[in-house]
Design a protein around this motif. Structure first.
Motif, mmCIF file in Angstrom:
data_model
loop_
_atom_site.group_PDB
_atom_site.id
_atom_site.type_symbol
_atom_site.label_atom_id
_atom_site.label_comp_id
_atom_site.label_asym_id
_atom_site.label_seq_id
_atom_site.Cartn_x
_atom_site.Cartn_y
_atom_site.Cartn_z
ATOM 1 N N ASP A 2 0.836 -1.187 0.000
ATOM 2 C CA ASP A 2 0.000 0.000 0.000
ATOM 3 C C ASP A 2 0.879 1.248 0.000
ATOM 4 O OD1 ASP A 2 -2.324 -1.519 0.118
ATOM 5 O OD2 ASP A 2 -2.272 -1.580 2.317
ATOM 6 N N LYS A 3 0.314 2.331 -0.536
ATOM 7 C CA LYS A 3 1.020 3.608 -0.518
ATOM 8 C C LYS A 3 1.177 4.059 0.930
ATOM 9 C CE LYS A 3 0.711 8.176 -2.708
ATOM 10 N NZ LYS A 3 -0.117 9.042 -3.565
ATOM 11 N N PRO A 4 2.398 4.319 1.385
ATOM 12 C CA PRO A 4 2.580 4.695 2.798
ATOM 13 C C PRO A 4 2.009 6.081 3.076
ATOM 14 C CG PRO A 4 4.634 4.942 1.602
ATOM 15 C CD PRO A 4 3.667 4.297 0.642
ATOM 16 N N GLU A 57 16.466 7.601 0.772
ATOM 17 C CA GLU A 57 15.993 6.712 1.835
ATOM 18 C C GLU A 57 16.819 5.437 1.830
ATOM 19 O OE1 GLU A 57 14.650 5.683 4.379
ATOM 20 O OE2 GLU A 57 13.356 7.308 5.009
ATOM 21 N N ARG A 58 16.684 4.668 2.901
ATOM 22 C CA ARG A 58 17.285 3.343 2.932
ATOM 23 C C ARG A 58 16.580 2.439 1.934
ATOM 24 N NH1 ARG A 58 17.065 2.152 9.256
ATOM 25 N NH2 ARG A 58 14.980 2.975 8.844
ATOM 26 N N ALA A 59 17.261 1.389 1.516
ATOM 27 C CA ALA A 59 16.766 0.535 0.426
ATOM 28 C C ALA A 59 15.361 0.001 0.693
ATOM 29 C CB ALA A 59 17.747 -0.611 0.184
ATOM 30 N N GLN A 60 15.082 -0.395 1.934
ATOM 31 C CA GLN A 60 13.799 -1.023 2.239
ATOM 32 C C GLN A 60 12.626 -0.050 2.161
ATOM 33 O OE1 GLN A 60 16.426 -0.699 4.335
ATOM 34 N NE2 GLN A 60 15.794 -0.526 6.492
ATOM 35 N N SER A 61 12.890 1.246 2.097
ATOM 36 C CA SER A 61 11.816 2.247 2.059
ATOM 37 C C SER A 61 11.660 2.916 0.697
ATOM 38 C CB SER A 61 12.067 3.324 3.120
ATOM 39 O OG SER A 61 12.094 2.754 4.412
ATOM 40 N N ILE A 62 12.508 2.572 -0.259
ATOM 41 C CA ILE A 62 12.473 3.233 -1.567
ATOM 42 C C ILE A 62 11.170 2.968 -2.304
ATOM 43 C CG2 ILE A 62 13.477 3.144 -3.898
ATOM 44 C CD1 ILE A 62 15.077 4.943 -2.147
ATOM 45 N N ALA A 63 10.632 1.757 -2.224
ATOM 46 C CA ALA A 63 9.411 1.430 -2.965
ATOM 47 C C ALA A 63 8.250 2.320 -2.531
ATOM 48 C CB ALA A 63 9.056 -0.041 -2.787
ATOM 49 N N GLY A 64 8.070 2.494 -1.221
ATOM 50 C CA GLY A 64 7.000 3.362 -0.739
ATOM 51 C C GLY A 64 7.208 4.810 -1.134
ATOM 52 N N LEU A 65 8.445 5.263 -1.043
ATOM 53 C CA LEU A 65 8.791 6.629 -1.455
ATOM 54 C C LEU A 65 8.450 6.850 -2.923
ATOM 55 C CD1 LEU A 65 10.260 9.381 -1.209
ATOM 56 C CD2 LEU A 65 12.431 8.130 -1.271
ATOM 57 N N ASN A 66 8.748 5.839 -3.743
ATOM 58 C CA ASN A 66 8.480 5.975 -5.181
ATOM 59 C C ASN A 66 6.993 6.073 -5.494
ATOM 60 O OD1 ASN A 66 10.865 6.232 -6.692
ATOM 61 N ND2 ASN A 66 11.358 4.069 -6.384
ATOM 62 N N TYR A 67 6.117 5.481 -4.656
ATOM 63 C CA TYR A 67 4.684 5.648 -4.872
ATOM 64 C C TYR A 67 4.325 7.126 -4.925
ATOM 65 C CZ TYR A 67 2.739 0.897 -4.399
ATOM 66 O OH TYR A 67 2.369 -0.403 -4.604
ATOM 67 N N LEU A 81 17.588 8.546 -4.188
ATOM 68 C CA LEU A 81 18.848 7.859 -3.922
ATOM 69 C C LEU A 81 18.660 6.856 -2.790
ATOM 70 C CD1 LEU A 81 21.258 10.940 -3.843
ATOM 71 C CD2 LEU A 81 20.960 9.314 -5.729
ATOM 72 N N VAL A 82 19.327 5.719 -2.922
ATOM 73 C CA VAL A 82 19.415 4.792 -1.797
ATOM 74 C C VAL A 82 20.558 5.284 -0.917
ATOM 75 C CG1 VAL A 82 19.866 2.426 -1.076
ATOM 76 C CG2 VAL A 82 18.543 2.869 -3.158
ATOM 77 N N LEU A 83 20.208 5.750 0.266
ATOM 78 C CA LEU A 83 21.199 6.331 1.168
ATOM 79 C C LEU A 83 20.895 5.882 2.593
ATOM 80 C CD1 LEU A 83 22.473 10.026 1.134
ATOM 81 C CD2 LEU A 83 22.211 8.722 3.238
ATOM 82 N N ASP A 84 21.828 5.167 3.172
ATOM 83 C CA ASP A 84 21.789 4.808 4.589
ATOM 84 C C ASP A 84 22.907 5.609 5.238
ATOM 85 O OD1 ASP A 84 22.159 3.648 7.110
ATOM 86 O OD2 ASP A 84 21.520 1.682 6.413
ATOM 87 N N VAL A 85 22.546 6.501 6.138
ATOM 88 C CA VAL A 85 23.519 7.429 6.726
ATOM 89 C C VAL A 85 24.742 6.707 7.268
ATOM 90 C CG1 VAL A 85 23.882 8.968 8.708
ATOM 91 C CG2 VAL A 85 21.921 9.308 7.200
ATOM 92 N N GLY A 86 24.529 5.564 7.910
ATOM 93 C CA GLY A 86 25.637 4.868 8.541
ATOM 94 C C GLY A 86 26.419 3.949 7.636
#
Length: 198
Positions: A2-4, A57-67, A81-86
């Motif tokens: 679902d769209k977050p 965002e981190r990789a696991q959140s990109i799909a929702g962001l793209n919605y 961008l796939v970006l994990d600060v750490g």
């Protein structure tokens, strides 16, 4: 999936936008760190068409962001961008004259907050601005009972989370050559804090 959706984003987006209109009026390319659902990215990019708003965002959140980004189909929101600060390394994507993050410092561990400030200068232009929205403690004290309760709930979820003290965050910024230039009180006991690099 679902769209977050984040109710908090809907509540705080316009007060934040009021500050962004002033602070980023002469900026051109913004890196948003921790774009979450993407609601902020599309709202700010639509209202500030002079900016290229680079979500991340981190990789696991990109799909929702793209919605959100795909539905809005704005010309000034490039692919996120796939970006994990750490994580090492950060993606190579040129440099930015501004960076923005909302409601992230209290979710990150303190080590990740340190890493964020240490790595920012490498992706920012000279004279770039960095704006952070979220709750802060002042002089080691909570600014409200609700923030104290929120901090307790964060630490129950993960002991590494927690509301950060503004002076300690500012010390990280100063160590990277950033100067605190603005500090705005916001609704719901939040703040917008702005630093300038150089």
């Amino acid at each position: 999936m679902d769209k977050p959706f984040s109710a908090a984003c809907e509540r705080n987006r316009d007060p934040i936008l009021d500050i962004l209109r002033e602070v980023f009026r002469d900026r051109r390319r913004v890196l948003e760190i921790g774009s979450g659902t993407g609601q902020h990215a599309v709202h700010f990019a639509a209202a500030l068409p002079h900016l290229s708003w680079q979500a991340s965002e981190r990789a696991q959140s990109i799909a929702g962001l793209n919605y959100w980004l795909d539905d809005a189909a704005l010309p000034n929101t490039p692919q996120p961008l796939v970006l994990d600060v750490g994580a090492e390394p950060w993606p190579v994507c040129g440099t930015f004259d501004a960076a923005f993050t909302a409601n992230t410092l209290h979710i990150m561990s303190w080590a990740e907050v340190v890493t964020l400030f240490a790595r920012l200068p490498a992706v920012l232009d000279a004279d770039a601005l960095f704006m952070v929205y979220g709750p802060f403690n002042i002089d080691g004290e909570f600014t409200s009972q609700s923030n104290a309760a929120f901090d307790a709930s964060l630490r129950q979820r993960d002991p590494l989370m927690g509301i950060r003290d503004l002076a300690e965050v500012d010390a990280l910024a100063r160590a990277q050559g950033m100067q605190l230039i603005a500090h705005h009180a916001m609704p719901a006991n939040n703040r917008c804090v702005v630093w300038r690099l150089g």
